[in-house]
Every structure is written in C-alpha cells, then in structure tokens.
Design a protein around this motif. Structure first.
Motif, short mmCIF file in Angstrom:
data_model
loop_
_atom_site.label_atom_id
_atom_site.label_comp_id
_atom_site.label_asym_id
_atom_site.label_seq_id
_atom_site.Cartn_x
_atom_site.Cartn_y
_atom_site.Cartn_z
N ILE B 319 0.82 -1.22 -0.01
CA ILE B 319 -0.08 -0.01 0.07
C ILE B 319 1.08 1.34 0.07
CG2 ILE B 319 -1.98 -1.21 1.20
CD1 ILE B 319 -1.04 0.10 3.76
N ARG B 320 2.28 1.32 -0.42
CA ARG B 320 3.10 2.20 -0.35
C ARG B 320 3.01 3.03 0.61
NH1 ARG B 320 3.34 -0.92 -4.44
NH2 ARG B 320 2.63 -0.11 -6.59
N CYS B 321 3.13 2.44 1.93
CA CYS B 321 3.40 3.39 3.12
C CYS B 321 4.77 3.88 3.17
CB CYS B 321 2.85 2.56 4.43
SG CYS B 321 4.08 1.35 4.72
N SER B 322 5.81 3.35 2.99
CA SER B 322 7.30 3.43 2.86
C SER B 322 7.92 3.18 4.40
CB SER B 322 7.27 5.01 2.73
OG SER B 322 6.92 5.89 3.64
N CYS B 324 8.56 0.34 5.31
CA CYS B 324 9.85 -0.43 5.24
C CYS B 324 11.20 0.31 4.78
CB CYS B 324 9.60 -1.67 4.14
SG CYS B 324 9.23 -1.01 2.56
N ILE B 347 10.78 -2.52 -0.72
CA ILE B 347 9.86 -2.74 -1.50
C ILE B 347 10.11 -2.42 -2.87
CG2 ILE B 347 8.68 -0.32 -1.31
CD1 ILE B 347 6.91 -3.59 -2.22
N CYS B 380 5.80 -3.96 8.10
CA CYS B 380 4.91 -3.86 6.80
C CYS B 380 3.60 -4.17 7.31
CB CYS B 380 5.26 -4.91 5.87
SG CYS B 380 4.17 -4.88 4.27
N PRO B 381 2.45 -3.22 6.99
CA PRO B 381 1.21 -2.93 7.63
C PRO B 381 0.52 -4.43 6.61
CG PRO B 381 1.44 -1.35 6.05
CD PRO B 381 2.86 -1.80 6.25
N ILE B 384 3.99 -8.09 4.15
CA ILE B 384 4.93 -8.56 2.99
C ILE B 384 6.08 -9.07 3.23
CG2 ILE B 384 5.89 -8.28 0.56
CD1 ILE B 384 3.75 -5.87 0.40
N ILE B 386 9.39 -9.68 2.70
CA ILE B 386 10.28 -9.24 1.91
C ILE B 386 11.59 -10.00 1.58
CG2 ILE B 386 11.80 -7.10 1.12
CD1 ILE B 386 9.56 -5.21 2.20
S1 SF4 Z 1 6.08 -1.66 4.40
FE1 SF4 Z 1 5.07 -2.99 3.20
S2 SF4 Z 1 3.31 -1.96 2.49
FE2 SF4 Z 1 4.80 -0.32 3.29
S3 SF4 Z 1 5.90 0.28 1.42
FE3 SF4 Z 1 7.15 -1.42 2.45
S4 SF4 Z 1 6.31 -3.34 1.36
FE4 SF4 Z 1 4.58 -1.64 0.61
#
Ligand code: SF4
Lengths: 211, 486
Positions: B319-322, B324, B347, B380-381, B384, B386
């Motif tokens: 969900i592109r929260c950043s 990570c 990500i 990661c919410p 994922i 990674i």
């Molecule tokens: S923490 Fe998870 S959801 Fe958020 S940007 Fe990274 S991979 Fe995407």
C-alpha cells in the motif's frame, strides 16, 4: 470506449492465467476492534485528538452557538462567509458578515475572495480526530470547504461522534463525495518540520455542540 | 517503462554516488529515524494492530486471487457512476491514453497530485513530448520538479534536499513556471510553504484538467480514495473540469468496509499519524460538485507478470506506506536514488525486478541489496515477507545468466556492497530486535487463522554464508567506501 479495447481482454486473460490453480484465498477475518474507546469517553477524546493536530476546538450548547460562531468569525477578521444551502438558520443568526451562498456556478476564483466557511459534518471519529464531510445540505459542495482559508465545522455531540473508524463506515454513503479532515492541511516536506496550512484552510475550528 | 532510469548503473555504483553526498546522508538518517520512532508510537496505540495487519493481508490476497472479477465489478460501478474506464497494458499505452484525453479537452496544462503510478510510467515526460505541461503540486514533488531532480523517498520525495537548497531552487526557478517566489525569501519552512501556496494557487484556480493516482479503488461501489496531507490533492480532485486517474490494477479492494482496515493502518505506517490531514473519496462524477468528466486508466505494466509468480505476487499487496524504507539499514546508507526506480528501499528491491524483469544490471542487482535482516517485514502493514521474496528473486537471477554473466557480476557487486558496510549488517540486526517487541509473536484470539505467522522465518541461508559461497566462486567484491560503522 473501453469494451472495444484489446488491452482489456489481454489484461483480464493475463490475470486469469496468473492465478490459475492458485489456492482460494479467504476474505478477511474481521477480528479487529470496531472501537478502542469507551462510549462515554468519545467526545473528550475527539476534542483531544483534534487539538493534537492543531485544530481549534470549542464547546457550546445549542443556545450559545450563534454567539460563538459570530465571535469566531469576528476574531478571524472575516468579512464574508460561504454558506451551504441547508445550513441551519440559527447558526449564522448572530453575525452580519456577508453571506456567499454555495451555488453551482460559483467559481474557485470567486471563492478565493471569501474569508470563511461554516458547515456541519456527516460524522466525527474520536480515535483519529477526524471529521467527515459528505456534501450534505449543511456542508455544501466540496470546493467551499477547500478554497476559503478558515473553516468552522459544527459537530453535534455525542450523536455524530463515533469511537473508531469501523463505526464510521456504516454511517457514510460512499456514492457521495467524501472528505475526511484531520486537522488543518500540513506538510512535513521540508526537513520534516511540520508546517500547518499549505493549500487547504489554514485554520480549522471545530465546535462541539452538546445537549 | 519510463525512460527516466534507463542506463541506471547497478546498485553499488549508484549507491557510491549517494554515499559521497553528505547532505543526503544526514537528511536521510535524521528523517528515517524520526519517522521510525513516531511510527512505533502510533502503532502501539492500537492493541489490535496485529489483527488489522492480518486483515489487510487477507483482503489483498483475496482480491489478487479474484482480481479479474473485482476489476470487472469496479469497471461496471465506475461506469454506472458516470466515469469512463480505460485499460492500459503498459506504460506507453497509458501515456497515450492520458495524452489523448488531455488533448481532447483542448488544454495544454494539467495539475497533478503525487502518484507513484504516473512516475512509474514517466507520464510527465510523455506529456511534455506532446506539448502538455504537467505541474506537480505536492510540495516535495514541486521541489523535485523545480530542481530538475528525481524523488528519493516514497513519502518525502525531497528528503535529500535541505531548507537552504529548497530556498535556492524556489528563488531561481518558480518565476520560470508561474508566480515567482517573493523577494527576500528566507529558508524558514513556513515561508517556503507560503511561497509554494501562492505559486500553486494560481495554477489550481485556472486548471481545467487534474491528474491523480489513487490509494484504493472499491469494486462494489466504484469509489476511489486519495490520502494526502497538504490539500493539493483536494484541489486537483475537486476544482478541474476533467479528472484523469491512473491506477495500478492491484489497488482494487472488494468492499467499502475493507477501507476501514487501511484507513487505520496506512496513516500510522506512513506519516505515523492517527490520520492524515485529508482523504478524498469520490465515485464517478457528482452533478455540480467536482469534475464533470472522470476517466480511470487501469494500469498493468508488469503487474500481471508479478501476479503469476507464486512467491513474488505478495509484493502486489503493497500500500506504498514507506515504513519499510524507514527501518532499512541499506536504504539509510545508500539513499533512494541507488535503487534506480521510482520504488526505492526494500519494496523497490522486490517490486522493480518483478515489474521490469531481471534483464538489466540494476534489476538483477536489486535483490542482493539487502542483508535479509527482516525489519521491513516486521513493520509492513500488509505483512509482505520481503526477505522471502528477495531470496526467491536471487534464485531467479542466479539461474538466468550463468557464471561470469554480466548480470551475475552486477548481483555479486551489490552483495559485496552490503558486505563491505558492516554497519548495515549490525544495524539490521539491531533494527530487527528493536521492532520485534512491537509485534507479539502470538496474537490474542488467533485460533481462526493459526496458519498465519507473525515473525519472519530465518532466511534459508544466512547472508554471510551466501557471501562466502559466492565469493569463493571467484567473483570480485565491489570496491567502494567503507561504511562508517554506524
Ligand atoms: S512496508 Fe509494506 S506496504 Fe509499506 S511500502 Fe513497504 S512493502 Fe509496501
């Protein structure tokens, strides 16, 4: 135009091929809470969280509302106020600033010359310090709460106040345009210093009307 | 793909440039540590965080498994609400569709709200080639655009610029594109924000076409949602007559109620706030309120290829929260530009090689730009894993070239970079143990989903072992500066 697109069929076919044979994935187990807040603590928590995000919070009863709205407009030095079509008449009964009715033809440039806007809301969420507007009659078109620099929003407490986000969802109609507001607009893009007010109203005042 | 990153050197070469830039290093460290700590507090406020995280993962997995059905449902709902849906197989097609839609309005200017999808496809450059100026309106994107630069962080794209640099950019560049910065502009953040407000307001008030992405699309209702802070999103989504949204096909969720999960997890993971200042949700068009024409461009551009990979497809839950990025010891030391894509950090290391394939040096080296510490997975919410995907992609890279192949050499160099920066390994270990306590290893009432696990497994092969094995096969480690050991 879309049904004729060859890409539509191609993408759908690729999606189907990609998950072909993959095990079924069940939907969510909604075991999370719908609120984290006891019912009698909601209004206070809303006030606290709104203030934490630099909204100015006021409390009033029905009788004191006209005088309070008038005072806030005066203190802000407002000469004009945008008015949604269904705003309860008494809310502006204490002030004689120029009223600019929310009309379909009003342009953004015209609204840029309007100092303030007064609205109600659809629901308020205590845990996140959020008010949600759904463009209802007491809130008007989205642009009137966007372009003027000063927004006064009236919340009826406790009726319009829920604890957590999941409690707000059934109260909202997603087919209406929705604006979730949690404090005045802000940015942290310059060295992570929070600066209030970039494009939305720089001053957000919330009046909790009880009783 | 966008031409922006073509010819990007492999990870360690790009990282060396970043390391040499002291401003970037200092800004990046300060920013990532600040957000990281705030996030931990915001998450700790919700005692059902682990359950929300699991629900978010389940919603996304269920959607991806049934993606064809939900895309069709979305198309029907958007169309019924007055919108027009377009399908774009790749970047070129998406850019073509958007350019044609803008031209049909007769306009040569558009305002844009920050969108990773449009950066991914290089939309601004494509529009410029057609004589259309696209103005970024997010403050950070404005800084990046005026500075003729590339974003370095998903959430704070101008994180590599300090206030003095921003003042200089505003003072010299704003006047070329519209209202100039006021004389005597100082480097106080409040003054800089005010200059941006005035510069952009002029554009918002006359804009006829807005372009956005979306954080979520609801299949059952056709509703799109954009989460933002500054109000530029509201401006772009509300004031223009025509709105064009370019959205990856993985952004759909089945039901309105599903948003209640992400409305709680996204802001807390992203800006570490209980809620971001503004979220706009709209369904098609509404008479007399907002744009009278709405176009939704559904974008594949490598997503269906990613979906086909059993292990790799979980990257589409993002969900592109950043979050990570902010916990990643490699990102902190290498900077966002080293990742050679609009998706930096952990990500990016799993998404870019899947969206673009592993045929270039940068994409073959990205899966190796990690010590597999697992801190990214823990924050990661949508859970994922990674590290799991990184290991999987390493395997893919290893199989495609063979020994001595240039892609293998790029990969080994990236791994060498990590190994040559002992601080990365040490910080990774610290980060993993520091965040672990935020995630209970056993979740209350977890009986219903005992299959799920909350802590990452040990990587199948420790990084040091992997390195030793590969180095003994004769690959030379990358040169490059030593880490400062922090
Ligand atoms: S923490 Fe998870 S959801 Fe958020 S940007 Fe990274 S991979 Fe995407």
């Amino acid at each position: 135009m879309s049904p004729a697109s060859p890409s539509r069929d191609r993408i759908l076919a690729r999606v189907r091929a990609a998950v072909d044979g993959a095990p079924e994935a069940p939907g969510p187990a909604r075991t999370y809470r719908d609120t984290h807040t006891p019912e009698d603590g909601r209004v206070d928590l809303l006030a606290e969280n709104l203030a934490d995000y630099r909204a100015l919070v006021h409390r009033s009863d029905e009788a004191g509302l006209p005088a309070l709205v008038a005072r806030l407009l005066a203190e802000h030095g407002s000469g004009s106020v945008a008015v949604p079509p269904g705003l309860p008449e008494p809310w502006l009964a204490g002030t004689d600033v120029t009223r600019v009715p929310d009309a379909p033809g009003t342009t953004a440039a015209e609204l840029d010359a309007v100092d303030s806007v007064v609205t109600g809301c659809a629901v308020a969420i205590a845990e996140t310090g959020t008010i949600v507007l759904d463009a209802g009659p007491d809130q008007g078109r989205r642009r009137i709460t966007l372009v003027p620099d000063h927004h006064i929003c009236v919340v009826r407490a406790p009726e319009q106040v829920v604890g957590g986000v999941p409690q707000a969802m059934p109260r909202l109609d997603p087919t209406r345009p929705l604006t979730w507001i949690s404090g005045p607009s802000a940015t942290s893009d310059i060295e992570l210093d929070r600066v209030e007010g970039v494009h939305g109203p720089r001053t957000l005042e919330v009046i909790l009307v009880e009783g | 793909m966008s031409g922006t990153f073509v010819g990007m050197p492999s990870f360690p070469t790009a990282a060396r440039g970043a390391l040499a830039d002291e401003t970037l290093r200092g800004n990046l460290r300060y920013a990532t540590h600040t957000i990281r700590d705030k996030r931990a507090k915001a998450v700790a406020e919700l005692d059902d965080w682990a359950l929300l995280r699991e629900a978010g993962k389940q919603i996304k997995d269920h959607t991806l498994r049934n993606l064809d059905r939900y895309l069709l449902q979305l198309e029907e709902a958007v169309t019924a609400a007055g919108g027009v849906v377009h399908w774009a197989a790749d970047a070129d097609e998406a850019n073509r569709i958007v350019a044609d839609l803008v031209k049909a309005t007769g306009e040569s200017e558009v305002v844009k709200v920050k969108s990773m999808a449009t950066q991914e496809i290089g939309l601004n450059e494509a529009l410029a080639a057609e004589g259309i100026s696209a103005y970024e309106t997010d403050l950070a994107e404005l800084i990046v655009q005026l500075g003729d630069d590339r974003p370095s962080h998903i959430l704070v794209p101008a994180i590599h610029r300090n206030r003095g640099e921003i003042r200089t950019i505003f003072a010299s560049e704003m006047g070329k594109w519209g209202r100039a910065a006021p004389d005597g502009l100082s480097d106080a953040p409040g003054e800089l924000a005010e200059a941006a407000r005035l510069h952009l307001r002029e554009k918002f008030l006359r804009a006829k076409v807005g372009i956005s992405g979306a954080n979520f699309m609801v299949a059952e209702t056709g509703t799109l949602a954009v989460f933002e802070s500054e109000g530029n999103g509201r401006m772009c989504l509300t004031l223009p007559e025509t709105l064009i949204s370019v959205v990856g096909i993985e952004k759909v969720v089945p039901t309105w109620r599903d948003l209640e999960v992400f409305l709680q997890t996204l802001p807390r993971s992203s800006t570490a706030e209980r809620m971001n200042p503004y979220t706009t949700m709209w369904t098609g068009t509404t008479d007399g309120d907002g744009p009278s024409a709405f176009h939704l461009v559904l974008l594949d551009n490598g997503r269906t290829a990613t979906l086909a990979d059993e292990t790799g497809r979980q990257a589409l839950r993002c969900i592109r929260c950043s979050a990570c990025l902010n916990v990643c010891p490699v990102y902190e030391r290498a900077g966002g530009h080293a990742y050679g894509s609009v998706y930096p950090g952990p990500i990016g290391a799993i998404l870019s090689p899947q969206l673009r394939g592993t045929g270039s040096e940068i994409d073959a080296s990205l899966p190796y730009a990690s010590s597999l510490c697992g801190a990214c997975y823990e924050v990661c919410p949508v859970a994922i894993d990674i590290p799991e995907v990184l290991v999987h992609l390493r395997d893919r890279v290893a199989h495609q070239g063979g020994r001595g192949h240039f892609l293998e050499r790029a990969a080994i160099k990236a791994a060498g970079w990590v190994f040559e920066h002992p601080g990365v390994l040490a910080a990774g270990e610290r980060a993993a143990t520091a965040t672990r306590k935020l995630h209970p290893s056993r979740v209350p009432g977890a009986g219903a989903w005992t299959n799920s696990r909350d802590l990452p497994p040990m990587p199948p092969e420790s990084f040091r072992d992997w390195w030793r094995r590969n180095r003994s096969q004769g690959a030379a480690p990358a040169g490059g500066r030593k880490d400062d050991g922090s």
